[in-house]
Enzyme design. Structure first.
Site, PDB file in Angstrom:
ATOM      1  N   ASN A 134     105.900  44.820  45.679  1.00 27.10           N
ATOM      2  CA  ASN A 134     105.616  46.168  46.351  1.00 27.10           C
ATOM      3  C   ASN A 134     105.317  45.665  47.780  1.00 27.10           C
ATOM      4  OD1 ASN A 134     104.638  48.299  47.214  1.00 27.10           O
ATOM      5  ND2 ASN A 134     103.043  48.473  46.143  1.00 27.10           N
TER       6      ASN A 134
ATOM      7  N   LYS B   2     104.778  47.630  50.143  1.00 28.08           N
ATOM      8  CA  LYS B   2     103.840  48.800  50.742  1.00 28.08           C
ATOM      9  C   LYS B   2     104.295  48.965  52.258  1.00 28.08           C
ATOM     10  CE  LYS B   2     100.270  46.871  47.966  1.00 28.08           C
ATOM     11  NZ  LYS B   2      98.575  46.789  47.731  1.00 28.08           N
TER      12      LYS B   2
ATOM     13  N   HIS C 295     100.975  54.659  41.865  1.00 29.96           N
ATOM     14  CA  HIS C 295     100.312  53.672  42.428  1.00 29.96           C
ATOM     15  C   HIS C 295      98.910  53.967  42.785  1.00 29.96           C
ATOM     16  CE1 HIS C 295      99.030  50.068  45.021  1.00 29.96           C
ATOM     17  NE2 HIS C 295      99.951  49.722  44.652  1.00 29.96           N
TER      18      HIS C 295
ATOM     19  N   GLU D 245      96.998  53.481  45.110  1.00 30.60           N
ATOM     20  CA  GLU D 245      96.769  53.676  46.529  1.00 30.60           C
ATOM     21  C   GLU D 245      97.453  55.291  46.887  1.00 30.60           C
ATOM     22  OE1 GLU D 245      98.983  50.567  48.366  1.00 30.60           O
ATOM     23  OE2 GLU D 245      97.337  49.460  47.815  1.00 30.60           O
TER      24      GLU D 245
ATOM     25  N   GLU E 266      97.382  47.804  36.532  1.00 30.26           N
ATOM     26  CA  GLU E 266      96.774  47.443  37.887  1.00 30.26           C
ATOM     27  C   GLU E 266      95.264  47.814  37.930  1.00 30.26           C
ATOM     28  OE1 GLU E 266     100.126  46.397  41.036  1.00 30.26           O
ATOM     29  OE2 GLU E 266      99.513  48.716  41.112  1.00 30.26           O
TER      30      GLU E 266
ATOM     31  N   GLY F  22      94.429  43.968  46.207  1.00 29.51           N
ATOM     32  CA  GLY F  22      94.421  43.469  47.570  1.00 29.51           C
ATOM     33  C   GLY F  22      93.075  42.760  47.960  1.00 29.51           C
TER      34      GLY F  22
ATOM     35  N   SER G 131      96.420  41.128  42.999  1.00 29.30           N
ATOM     36  CA  SER G 131      96.198  39.724  43.600  1.00 29.30           C
ATOM     37  C   SER G 131      96.685  38.630  42.692  1.00 29.30           C
ATOM     38  CB  SER G 131      94.685  39.524  43.585  1.00 29.30           C
ATOM     39  OG  SER G 131      94.021  40.287  44.454  1.00 29.30           O
TER      40      SER G 131
HETATM   41  C1  PEP Z   1      99.892  46.503  44.441  1.00 26.34           C
HETATM   42  O1  PEP Z   1      99.860  46.814  45.466  1.00 26.34           O
HETATM   43  O2  PEP Z   1     100.477  46.637  43.539  1.00 26.34           O
HETATM   44  C2  PEP Z   1      99.285  45.005  44.229  1.00 26.34           C
HETATM   45  C3  PEP Z   1      99.014  44.605  43.054  1.00 26.34           C
HETATM   46  O3  PEP Z   1      98.675  44.372  45.359  1.00 26.34           O
HETATM   47  P1  PEP Z   1      98.034  42.807  45.519  1.00 26.34           P
HETATM   48  O4  PEP Z   1      99.041  42.026  44.821  1.00 26.34           O
HETATM   49  O5  PEP Z   1      98.154  42.774  47.068  1.00 26.34           O
HETATM   50  O6  PEP Z   1      96.751  42.990  45.047  1.00 26.34           O
END
Ligand code: PEP
Length: 252
Positions: free
Chosen positions: A9, A11, A95, A97, A167, A173, A213
């Protein structure tokens, strides 16, 4: 047998030229991989560029979002059919976010799931609890609600191309990864929920990705868990070498 999926992703990162540079480097890094479905989800404005660059390769295109209408007076939005038209096979929905920053509800996310199913597109449905919810012992209730409402009314045909990404919001992040055991516990619970809503066959075929992460250093242990079928990767997907190493995970 569930084919692992590793999805990146991107972003809100990368201009067209930067996206092209990244995907060209990635193409070379994953050229020999056949047993993993490799997916990248760039910014809308770079989809056509990336789509052309990955034609004929083992990389599949996804979008990071869509609007649940085909056409109409919806300024600033993009429909599933338009995303398919530029080569997207999957769309990420739900997601955290978007849930947090844009207030997207489970009901709205479910509308997107139906629009994507109608357009014959694959769905990557993100779910996951916040730190407060985990600490208040609400994790299982949150996952149960997000699965129930997110999948509401989706038939078995739609489930065939639906992927769930677990997630935990506190791991996105932040550099904090769920332990392998925490990931496995959540994934097994989600699979049991799918069995409850559908049946054993659909539960066994549905891929459940872990996101939060994921890095070259922790992917192998995560992928060794029996119910972890892949990863949704944010930060580490912006570096071709790191993402290629994640794609080439080795079960321990
Ligand atoms: C994500 O944005 O779905 C995500 C898992 O980000 P990160 O790997 O940076 O934690």
């Amino acid at each position: 047998m569930r084919k692992p999926m590793i999805a990146g992703n991107w972003k809100l990162h990368k201009t067209c030229s930067e996206a092209l540079e990244l995907v060209n480097e990635l193409k070379n890094g994953v050229i020999d991989i056949r047993d993993v479905e490799i997916v990248v989800a760039p910014v809308y404005t770079t989809l056509s560029t990336v789509s052309a660059a990955i034609e004929g390769t083992n990389i599949t295109l996804a979008a990071q979002n869509c609007y649940p209408e085909a056409t109409g007076a919806f300024t600033g939005e993009v429909s599933p059919a338009m995303l398919a038209d530029v080569g997207c096979r999957y769309v990420i929905i739900g997601h955290s976010e978007r849930r947090q920053l844009l207030g997207e509800s489970d009901e709205f996310i479910n509308c997107k799931a139906h629009a994507l199913a109608e357009a014959d597109m694959g769905i990557i449905l993100c779910i996951g609890e916040t730190l407060e919810e985990r600490e208040a012992d609400q994790m299982l209730d949150i996952l149960r609600r997000q699965v129930r409402l997110g999948l509401k009314g989706l038939d078995e045909a739609a489930m065939a191309s639906l992927v769930i990404a677990y997630e935990p919001v506190w791991a996105i992040g932040t550099g904090k990864t769920a332990t392998d055991e925490q990931a496995q516990e959540a994934h097994a619970f989600i699979r049991a929920l799918i069995k409850e809503h559908y049946n054993q066959e659909i539960a066994a075929q549905t891929r459940i990705l872990y996101g939060g992460s994921v890095k070259p250093g922790n992917v192998d242990a995560l992928m060794t868990q029996p119910d972890v079928d892949g990863a949704l990767v944010g930060g580490a997907s912006l570096k071709a070498a790191d993402f290629a190493r994640i794609v080439a995970f080795e079960k321990q």
